[in-house]
Scaffold this motif. Structure first.
Motif, short mmCIF file in Angstrom:
data_model
loop_
_atom_site.label_atom_id
_atom_site.label_comp_id
_atom_site.label_asym_id
_atom_site.label_seq_id
_atom_site.Cartn_x
_atom_site.Cartn_y
_atom_site.Cartn_z
N GLU A 36 0.83 -1.21 0.00
CA GLU A 36 0.00 0.00 0.00
C GLU A 36 0.86 1.26 0.00
N VAL A 37 0.33 2.29 -0.63
CA VAL A 37 1.01 3.58 -0.69
C VAL A 37 0.15 4.61 0.02
N PHE A 38 0.80 5.47 0.81
CA PHE A 38 0.09 6.52 1.54
C PHE A 38 0.73 7.86 1.24
N ALA A 39 -0.11 8.86 0.98
CA ALA A 39 0.37 10.19 0.60
C ALA A 39 -0.44 11.26 1.33
N PRO A 40 0.11 12.48 1.46
CA PRO A 40 -0.61 13.54 2.15
C PRO A 40 -1.96 13.84 1.50
N GLU A 41 -2.96 14.08 2.33
CA GLU A 41 -4.30 14.40 1.82
C GLU A 41 -4.26 15.63 0.92
N ARG A 42 -3.42 16.61 1.27
CA ARG A 42 -3.36 17.86 0.50
C ARG A 42 -2.56 17.72 -0.80
N GLU A 43 -1.87 16.59 -0.96
CA GLU A 43 -1.09 16.34 -2.18
C GLU A 43 -1.38 14.93 -2.68
N PRO A 44 -2.58 14.71 -3.19
CA PRO A 44 -2.96 13.35 -3.59
C PRO A 44 -2.08 12.80 -4.69
N VAL A 45 -1.80 11.53 -4.60
CA VAL A 45 -1.02 10.79 -5.60
C VAL A 45 -1.90 9.66 -6.12
N PRO A 46 -2.02 9.51 -7.42
CA PRO A 46 -2.88 8.45 -7.97
C PRO A 46 -2.55 7.08 -7.39
N GLY A 47 -3.58 6.41 -6.91
CA GLY A 47 -3.40 5.08 -6.35
C GLY A 47 -2.96 5.04 -4.91
N ALA A 48 -2.73 6.20 -4.30
CA ALA A 48 -2.28 6.24 -2.91
C ALA A 48 -3.44 6.62 -1.99
N GLU A 49 -3.44 6.02 -0.81
CA GLU A 49 -4.46 6.38 0.19
C GLU A 49 -4.06 7.71 0.83
N LYS A 50 -5.03 8.60 0.98
CA LYS A 50 -4.75 9.92 1.56
C LYS A 50 -4.70 9.83 3.09
N ILE A 51 -3.71 10.50 3.67
CA ILE A 51 -3.60 10.50 5.12
C ILE A 51 -3.51 11.92 5.65
N GLU A 52 -3.97 12.09 6.89
CA GLU A 52 -3.97 13.38 7.56
C GLU A 52 -2.97 13.36 8.71
N GLU A 53 -2.74 14.53 9.28
CA GLU A 53 -1.89 14.63 10.47
C GLU A 53 -2.47 13.74 11.58
N GLY A 54 -1.57 13.06 12.28
CA GLY A 54 -1.99 12.21 13.39
C GLY A 54 -2.15 10.75 13.01
N LYS A 55 -2.13 10.45 11.71
CA LYS A 55 -2.22 9.06 11.27
C LYS A 55 -1.02 8.29 11.82
N ARG A 56 -1.29 7.07 12.31
CA ARG A 56 -0.22 6.26 12.89
C ARG A 56 -0.13 4.92 12.17
N PHE A 57 1.08 4.42 12.10
CA PHE A 57 1.35 3.11 11.51
C PHE A 57 2.20 2.31 12.49
N ARG A 58 2.05 0.98 12.42
CA ARG A 58 2.86 0.10 13.27
C ARG A 58 3.68 -0.81 12.36
N LEU A 59 4.95 -0.93 12.68
CA LEU A 59 5.88 -1.71 11.88
C LEU A 59 6.72 -2.55 12.85
N GLY A 60 6.23 -3.73 13.21
CA GLY A 60 6.91 -4.48 14.26
C GLY A 60 6.89 -3.68 15.54
N LYS A 61 8.07 -3.41 16.08
CA LYS A 61 8.14 -2.62 17.32
C LYS A 61 8.20 -1.11 17.04
N ILE A 62 8.18 -0.71 15.78
CA ILE A 62 8.33 0.70 15.41
C ILE A 62 6.96 1.34 15.27
N ASP A 63 6.79 2.49 15.91
CA ASP A 63 5.57 3.30 15.78
C ASP A 63 5.90 4.50 14.88
#
Length: 274
Positions: free
Chosen positions: A157-184
């Motif tokens: 999956e691809v994630f990009a800023p809501e204010r700068e949409p990229v084709p095929g990418a999910e738009k994200i806003e400030e405060g969005k969090r992701f988990r990557l193993g032990k990494i936040d």
């Protein structure tokens, strides 16, 4: 080490344009001649001129002079487990992309693509990493140039800023969090250079990491072409409030740290107690 993205002339020019100060106004307020100002903008300013211009341009005079005299470069980061920088050429301009991973879980995230993602894909294969996320700091062409290939190779999956949409990418806003193993990973809105620039703050490794795109460079900052005032404010409030040991991963130039930028960046050093 990768060279600094900006020289002193670039810094003077960015501040002057950002503040909307004409050469005549700058000459009147600083006492420097028009010729001296032009030389400073060309990277050939003498110490006296730089010290005269700095307060008018809201720059730190000591940091500005140190950069002009080649007295500072950020410490080189060596053998940091879980972080790799990739530096590629886009139309003659060098641009950075990053790979961050949990060494135990082998889960990884890509931050921007640069001009060519071959290096990061090779490292991911070598380290047996599973790329789970592609996170874009902003949508300028040099930062997303190899996105189609990266998406095809990883199927992630691809994630990009809501204010700068990229084709095929999910738009994200400030405060969005992701988990990557032990990494936040936390998304912070640090716009100003671009309409929706995002800084991704990753914690869980030996030191915090901030992937800042073009919001901040070692010893400088992005051009603030959308809003210089907000670019400065966001850098101060969203990036330079992080712990001093935080590794800053910029879109151009070498990696640095929050502590070093608070001491040596001409745009910000005078705003912190020595």
């Amino acid at each position: 080490m990768i060279e600094l993205e900006d020289n002193v002339g670039d810094i003077v020019g960015k501040a002057q344009r950002g503040l909307g100060i004409s050469d005549n106004e700058l000459a009147q307020k600083s006492g420097a001649s028009a010729d001296a100002i032009r030389k400073a903008r060309d990277g050939q300013g003498d110490e006296a001129t730089l010290r005269a211009l700095a307060p008018v341009l809201d720059l730190d005079p000591n940091a500005l002079v140190d950069l002009a005299q080649g007295k500072w470069k950020p410490d080189e980061l060596e053998n940091f487990e879980g972080l790799a920088q990739f530096n590629t050429s886009y139309s003659g301009m060098l641009v950075n992309a990053y790979l961050v991973w949990d060494p135990a879980a082998k889960h990884a995230a890509v931050f921007d693509t640069g001009a060519n993602s071959a290096g990061m894909l090779k490292l991911a294969t070598k380290e047996n990493l599973n790329i789970k996320l592609i996170l874009l700091t902003h949508a300028h062409p040099d930062h997303v140039a190899d996105l189609p290939r990266l998406r095809e190779e990883t199927g992630t999956e691809v994630f990009a800023p809501e204010r700068e949409p990229v084709p095929g990418a999910e738009k994200i806003e400030e405060g969005k969090r992701f988990r990557l193993g032990k990494i936040d990973i936390e998304a912070r809105l640090t716009w100003g250079h671009s309409p929706g620039g995002i800084t991704f703050v990753a914690t869980g490794l030996a030191r915090p990491i901030a992937i800042v795109g073009d919001s901040l460079f070692a010893g400088s900052m992005g051009g603030g072409s959308v809003s210089y005032k907000d670019a400065v404010r966001n850098n101060l409030e969203k990036i330079l409030t992080l712990p001093d040991e935080t590794i800053i991963c910029p879109g151009h130039g070498p990696m640095t740290s929050v502590g070093e930028e608070k001491r040596h960046n001409p745009f910000f050093a005078h705003k912190f107690g020595k």
